[in-house]
Every structure is written in C-alpha cells, then in structure tokens.
Motif scaffolding. Sequence first.
Motif, PDB file in Angstrom:
ATOM      1  N   GLY A 138     -71.846  15.142   2.396  1.00 18.43           N
ATOM      2  CA  GLY A 138     -70.794  14.632   1.532  1.00 18.43           C
ATOM      3  C   GLY A 138     -69.428  15.261   1.699  1.00 18.43           C
ATOM      4  N   ARG A 139     -69.234  16.081   2.701  1.00 20.10           N
ATOM      5  CA  ARG A 139     -67.978  16.811   2.810  1.00 20.10           C
ATOM      6  C   ARG A 139     -67.238  16.469   4.099  1.00 20.10           C
ATOM      7  NH1 ARG A 139     -67.296  22.904   4.460  1.00 20.10           N
ATOM      8  NH2 ARG A 139     -65.077  23.223   4.037  1.00 20.10           N
ATOM      9  N   ALA A 140     -65.925  16.240   3.971  1.00 18.74           N
ATOM     10  CA  ALA A 140     -65.064  16.055   5.140  1.00 18.74           C
ATOM     11  C   ALA A 140     -64.243  17.327   5.314  1.00 18.74           C
ATOM     12  CB  ALA A 140     -64.140  14.865   4.938  1.00 18.74           C
ATOM     13  N   TYR A 141     -64.106  17.791   6.561  1.00 22.66           N
ATOM     14  CA  TYR A 141     -63.321  19.007   6.788  1.00 22.66           C
ATOM     15  C   TYR A 141     -62.885  19.111   8.248  1.00 22.66           C
ATOM     16  CZ  TYR A 141     -67.651  20.967   8.768  1.00 22.66           C
ATOM     17  OH  TYR A 141     -68.768  21.187   9.532  1.00 22.66           O
ATOM     18  N   PHE A 142     -61.895  19.985   8.467  1.00 25.46           N
ATOM     19  CA  PHE A 142     -61.461  20.331   9.817  1.00 25.46           C
ATOM     20  C   PHE A 142     -61.739  21.798  10.039  1.00 25.46           C
ATOM     21  CE2 PHE A 142     -58.021  22.250  12.422  1.00 25.46           C
ATOM     22  CZ  PHE A 142     -58.422  21.732  13.653  1.00 25.46           C
ATOM     23  N   SER A 143     -62.355  22.112  11.176  1.00 24.20           N
ATOM     24  CA  SER A 143     -62.644  23.496  11.537  1.00 24.20           C
ATOM     25  C   SER A 143     -61.644  23.946  12.600  1.00 24.20           C
ATOM     26  CB  SER A 143     -64.064  23.621  12.086  1.00 24.20           C
ATOM     27  OG  SER A 143     -64.264  24.901  12.666  1.00 24.20           O
TER      28      SER A 143
ATOM     29  N   LYS B 278     -62.284  20.869  15.351  1.00 25.31           N
ATOM     30  CA  LYS B 278     -63.231  19.777  15.110  1.00 25.31           C
ATOM     31  C   LYS B 278     -63.076  19.195  13.708  1.00 25.31           C
ATOM     32  CE  LYS B 278     -68.241  18.912  15.276  1.00 25.31           C
ATOM     33  NZ  LYS B 278     -69.557  19.522  15.586  1.00 25.31           N
ATOM     34  N   VAL B 279     -63.039  17.863  13.642  1.00 25.74           N
ATOM     35  CA  VAL B 279     -63.067  17.157  12.363  1.00 25.74           C
ATOM     36  C   VAL B 279     -64.480  16.650  12.131  1.00 25.74           C
ATOM     37  CG1 VAL B 279     -62.387  15.021  11.190  1.00 25.74           C
ATOM     38  CG2 VAL B 279     -60.643  16.475  12.242  1.00 25.74           C
ATOM     39  N   VAL B 280     -65.009  16.936  10.946  1.00 25.13           N
ATOM     40  CA  VAL B 280     -66.334  16.463  10.552  1.00 25.13           C
ATOM     41  C   VAL B 280     -66.160  15.538   9.351  1.00 25.13           C
ATOM     42  CG1 VAL B 280     -68.604  17.103   9.694  1.00 25.13           C
ATOM     43  CG2 VAL B 280     -67.451  18.551  11.386  1.00 25.13           C
ATOM     44  N   MET B 281     -66.737  14.350   9.458  1.00 23.85           N
ATOM     45  CA  MET B 281     -66.647  13.350   8.391  1.00 23.85           C
ATOM     46  C   MET B 281     -68.039  12.937   7.933  1.00 23.85           C
ATOM     47  SD  MET B 281     -63.467  12.283   7.592  1.00 23.85           S
ATOM     48  CE  MET B 281     -63.650  10.559   7.109  1.00 23.85           C
ATOM     49  N   PRO B 282     -68.182  12.557   6.648  1.00 18.54           N
ATOM     50  CA  PRO B 282     -69.434  11.936   6.222  1.00 18.54           C
ATOM     51  C   PRO B 282     -69.606  10.600   6.951  1.00 18.54           C
ATOM     52  CG  PRO B 282     -68.138  12.670   4.342  1.00 18.54           C
ATOM     53  CD  PRO B 282     -67.253  12.755   5.535  1.00 18.54           C
ATOM     54  N   LEU B 283     -70.797  10.055   6.931  1.00 15.80           N
ATOM     55  CA  LEU B 283     -71.040   8.762   7.550  1.00 15.80           C
ATOM     56  C   LEU B 283     -70.141   7.693   6.927  1.00 15.80           C
ATOM     57  CD1 LEU B 283     -74.946   8.781   7.715  1.00 15.80           C
ATOM     58  CD2 LEU B 283     -73.326   9.412   9.525  1.00 15.80           C
TER      59      LEU B 283
ATOM     60  N   GLY C 257     -54.516  15.192   9.627  1.00 16.18           N
ATOM     61  CA  GLY C 257     -53.333  15.995   9.305  1.00 16.18           C
ATOM     62  C   GLY C 257     -53.630  17.478   9.464  1.00 16.18           C
ATOM     63  N   HIS C 258     -54.789  17.915   8.945  1.00 16.65           N
ATOM     64  CA  HIS C 258     -55.204  19.307   9.124  1.00 16.65           C
ATOM     65  C   HIS C 258     -55.376  19.638  10.604  1.00 16.65           C
ATOM     66  CE1 HIS C 258     -55.703  20.446   4.991  1.00 16.65           C
ATOM     67  NE2 HIS C 258     -56.641  19.539   4.738  1.00 16.65           N
ATOM     68  N   ALA C 259     -55.864  18.671  11.381  1.00 20.16           N
ATOM     69  CA  ALA C 259     -56.183  18.925  12.788  1.00 20.16           C
ATOM     70  C   ALA C 259     -54.955  19.195  13.642  1.00 20.16           C
ATOM     71  CB  ALA C 259     -56.965  17.747  13.370  1.00 20.16           C
ATOM     72  N   THR C 260     -53.767  18.897  13.129  1.00 22.81           N
ATOM     73  CA  THR C 260     -52.539  19.207  13.874  1.00 22.81           C
ATOM     74  C   THR C 260     -52.121  20.668  13.679  1.00 22.81           C
ATOM     75  OG1 THR C 260     -51.035  18.622  12.044  1.00 22.81           O
ATOM     76  CG2 THR C 260     -51.751  16.829  13.507  1.00 22.81           C
ATOM     77  N   GLY C 261     -52.764  21.358  12.734  1.00 20.34           N
ATOM     78  CA  GLY C 261     -52.354  22.709  12.365  1.00 20.34           C
ATOM     79  C   GLY C 261     -52.275  23.704  13.501  1.00 20.34           C
ATOM     80  N   PRO C 262     -53.316  23.810  14.351  1.00 18.18           N
ATOM     81  CA  PRO C 262     -53.265  24.808  15.427  1.00 18.18           C
ATOM     82  C   PRO C 262     -52.077  24.631  16.367  1.00 18.18           C
ATOM     83  CG  PRO C 262     -55.519  24.090  15.088  1.00 18.18           C
ATOM     84  CD  PRO C 262     -54.657  23.192  14.251  1.00 18.18           C
ATOM     85  N   GLU C 263     -51.836  23.407  16.827  1.00 17.44           N
ATOM     86  CA  GLU C 263     -50.736  23.187  17.772  1.00 17.44           C
ATOM     87  C   GLU C 263     -49.371  23.269  17.105  1.00 17.44           C
ATOM     88  OE1 GLU C 263     -50.534  20.637  21.079  1.00 17.44           O
ATOM     89  OE2 GLU C 263     -52.646  20.092  20.982  1.00 17.44           O
ATOM     90  N   LEU C 264     -49.304  22.977  15.814  1.00 15.88           N
ATOM     91  CA  LEU C 264     -48.028  23.057  15.107  1.00 15.88           C
ATOM     92  C   LEU C 264     -47.834  24.412  14.427  1.00 15.88           C
ATOM     93  CD1 LEU C 264     -47.806  19.468  13.561  1.00 15.88           C
ATOM     94  CD2 LEU C 264     -46.739  20.349  15.644  1.00 15.88           C
ATOM     95  N   ASN C 265     -48.725  25.344  14.729  1.00 18.04           N
ATOM     96  CA  ASN C 265     -48.584  26.752  14.299  1.00 18.04           C
ATOM     97  C   ASN C 265     -48.534  26.936  12.782  1.00 18.04           C
ATOM     98  OD1 ASN C 265     -48.422  27.737  17.029  1.00 18.04           O
ATOM     99  ND2 ASN C 265     -46.302  26.986  17.085  1.00 18.04           N
ATOM    100  N   ARG C 266     -49.385  26.197  12.062  1.00 20.52           N
ATOM    101  CA  ARG C 266     -49.486  26.410  10.625  1.00 20.52           C
ATOM    102  C   ARG C 266     -50.591  27.423  10.331  1.00 20.52           C
ATOM    103  NH1 ARG C 266     -49.724  20.844  10.494  1.00 20.52           N
ATOM    104  NH2 ARG C 266     -51.759  20.876   9.450  1.00 20.52           N
ATOM    105  N   ASP C 267     -50.394  28.186   9.280  1.00 26.87           N
ATOM    106  CA  ASP C 267     -51.389  29.185   8.870  1.00 26.87           C
ATOM    107  C   ASP C 267     -52.545  28.480   8.163  1.00 26.87           C
ATOM    108  OD1 ASP C 267     -52.855  31.311   7.972  1.00 26.87           O
ATOM    109  OD2 ASP C 267     -51.326  32.062   6.577  1.00 26.87           O
ATOM    110  N   GLN C 268     -53.705  28.478   8.782  1.00 27.34           N
ATOM    111  CA  GLN C 268     -54.891  27.853   8.198  1.00 27.34           C
ATOM    112  C   GLN C 268     -55.995  28.877   7.951  1.00 27.34           C
ATOM    113  OE1 GLN C 268     -55.336  24.730  11.325  1.00 27.34           O
ATOM    114  NE2 GLN C 268     -54.901  23.253   9.703  1.00 27.34           N
ATOM    115  N   SER C 269     -55.582  30.141   7.806  1.00 21.70           N
ATOM    116  CA  SER C 269     -56.560  31.223   7.649  1.00 21.70           C
ATOM    117  C   SER C 269     -56.935  31.481   6.198  1.00 21.70           C
ATOM    118  CB  SER C 269     -56.000  32.511   8.262  1.00 21.70           C
ATOM    119  OG  SER C 269     -54.810  32.910   7.584  1.00 21.70           O
ATOM    120  N   GLY C 270     -56.143  31.003   5.246  1.00 23.82           N
ATOM    121  CA  GLY C 270     -56.386  31.306   3.844  1.00 23.82           C
ATOM    122  C   GLY C 270     -57.581  30.584   3.269  1.00 23.82           C
ATOM    123  N   GLY C 271     -58.244  31.224   2.307  1.00 17.38           N
ATOM    124  CA  GLY C 271     -59.378  30.619   1.628  1.00 17.38           C
ATOM    125  C   GLY C 271     -58.935  29.860   0.398  1.00 17.38           C
TER     126      GLY C 271
END
Length: 400
Positions: free
Chosen positions: A241-246, A251-256, A275-289
């Motif tokens: 039931g969870r969608a996320y970007f790692s 990697k983007v993981v989507m529910p069925l 949108g999240h998946a652009t973070g690494p190349e656009l140098n956004r901080d995605q380390s926070g919990g």
Amino acid sequence: MAFKKKEFGDKRDYHQELTDKTKKDIDELIFILDNNPNLKWEAKWLICKEAPINPATGTKYQGINRISLSIQRFPDNRFYTYNNIADMEKIRAKNVFDTKELSSQLDNKSITYAEYDKKMAVIEKSFLDLEDKGLLDRTKPMHVMKGSIGTPIFKAIQLSFKNNSIDKNEEIVNDQTASSESTIKIWKQVYCGTVHNASNIANIKPKFEYKLDFIPHEETELQLRSMIEIKGMEYEEINQGRAYFSPSQNKVVMPLRESFETVNDFYGTLLHELGHATGPELNRDQSGGFGSKSYAFEEFVADISSNFMSSELGIPYNPSQHENHVAYLKSWSKALGDDKEFIFKAAAKAQSVVEYLNDTRHELKVKLGLIVEHKNDLKEVVKPTVSNEIINKPVVRQKM
C-alpha cells in the motif's frame, strides 16, 4: 503612542504576505480535517488546473508566480498588468479613430480605394493582434475595473554579498568560501509588479477553453518511460500500500495499478514520486527523516511539482492520494510560520523539477521519433500521437 510600521514609509513585505496567505489556506484545511476525521478530503491548498498566462506578452508564469496567482482562486488563468491594458486600449482607440478618418477621406475622395484598402489592412492586422490578446469588442474601451485588487508577481535577480553577511539559508549561486571576505552571489525573488485577472477587466473575451493535444495517461506513461530509459531510474509495482522513492537505489516503488480507486489517482501518485526521483540529480537534500525540516521541505517541493506536472499532463490532482498528507500539511504550516522564504525556495526547486521532467520526456520523444528537431532553425515537428503498443513497452516488474 503606538505607530504602525507603514506610517514611517516602510515598504510592503510581499514575501510575508504570500507566506501568510499560503499558511492561512493550509491552516484552514488542517482545521477542516481535524474536525471531520471521516471526511474524504478533496480540497486543495493549491489549484493549478492551467498555468497562469499573460496573453499580452505571451508569458507563462512559473515557480513562485504560478503559486502567487493560482492561490487567488480566480476562474480565469489570464493575467495582465495595468500597462498591458492601457497600451491595448491606446491602440484600440487609435484604430477606431484612424478607421473613421480613412472613411472620411475616402468619402471626400482625398484618397483612392487602393490607398484606403492598404491602410485598412494595417488597421485590421492591428485589431486581430488585439483580439488574440483578449479584446472582445472593437468599438468599446478596455480598462481594469474599479476596485480590482491586483496580485503581486516576482522576478529572480542576482545579488552579491560578502561571505560573512549572507544568510546561510539563501540559494548560493557562486560560492567562493576561501575567506570571510569573499564575495558570493545569490538568487533572490523580488517584487516586480502587479497583475490583474481577466475577470476584472472590461471588454475582455471569455476564457478560451484549453484543450490538450495529447492523451494525458499516455503522456504520463511517456514521462515514466523517459525516467527509466533516459535517466536510468528503477521502477517497480508491487502488491503493497505504499508509494515511495528510494534515493540510495534510484528507484520508484508503486502499489499495483489496480489497487488505486481511479486511474487518475495512480498517475497523480506517480507524478509525486517522479518529483522525488529528480532529487539526486538536482542536488536536493533527501537525507532527513519524517518530522525533520529537510523532509518537510522535500515533500513540499514534491507536492508543488506534482501540482504543476498534473496540469502540464492533464491529470486531475488529488492531494488525498498521498500518504500522511495531513501530517505534511502541519509540517508545512510550521515551516511557513518559521521562514517567510520557505515557499519561495520550494517553488524554485519545484520549477526545476518540472523543467527536468519536461526535458527528459522531450528527449525520449526525440529518441522515439515522435518529435523531429531541425537543427538549422531549432523548430519542432510533432508527429501524431504514439500508439499504445509503443508507449506501453514493458518496463514494470510486478511482484505478488
């Protein structure tokens, strides 16, 4: 005796005003949700069905201006400056005067029919240009209606500061940190004028009904495919039931897909994760919990960018499809209260996401031969919509 700041001539703080307006809208949504826990939430703090535009200049408002204009909730996406309308009216009035003058000269036989036709062709061309920009009736004046309240727009300018005087939260353009006396440059969004919605302008054409020249779901599939094939992003749909970007796996993981209530909900959620998946190349901080300021900022960027991309691709935006969205709203409200530049920074990052995704999709279209670019004049020839067979090339690995 107490004095208000503006009594001393202080300038308006447009950044604070926009932040306050945004926070107010978000707080109202939080109140509704907290007091109606069983209510299916479809309300939005940001509505971007169509990008706001200025027909007089051809400007398509982006980033913070798209937010500033969209949150006003006008039914029309057209905006003009006061001078735009004044200039158009000046030309309209001159055309009317010149038309009457030419008719009089023709009646008096001071000009020939050929001269009359030639000069009237110029006037007609001018009228057609005004009509393209919004003029409704050639015989009636255009003007901003009395009592109309304009909406501020902003422009990014580059400012230079000494390294020891800069706010660490600013967007640094050229960082020269060799010493405390080094000069660094930042981009700053500054107020540059006010625009008025078309609904507050007399003698303006009714809003033109915008029609897409593509099929939204197919175009969004092309967006997904472009991230996989052009950018090397991993993608998977699994029975959970969870969608996320790692970020670590890119990697983007989507529910069925079939687990979503509507197909639009699936694609809306997908755009959020892309949108999240652009973070690494656009140098956004995605380390926070979850609960951290950086996490709240990243989710704000993804929410704004998915709003923008939903209107770009014709996918109705439904914020309730995103997990923990109410918690995000509360974190954004706090961040807006703490930092009046929060929304300006997020809007700039979100616009970068939109440009990145659009460019990537464009690159795939060129690769597939859907768009032919002419190197000599950089013009594009768009071929008919790609078939489902090409678009739906298998890229999904599913697990049960």
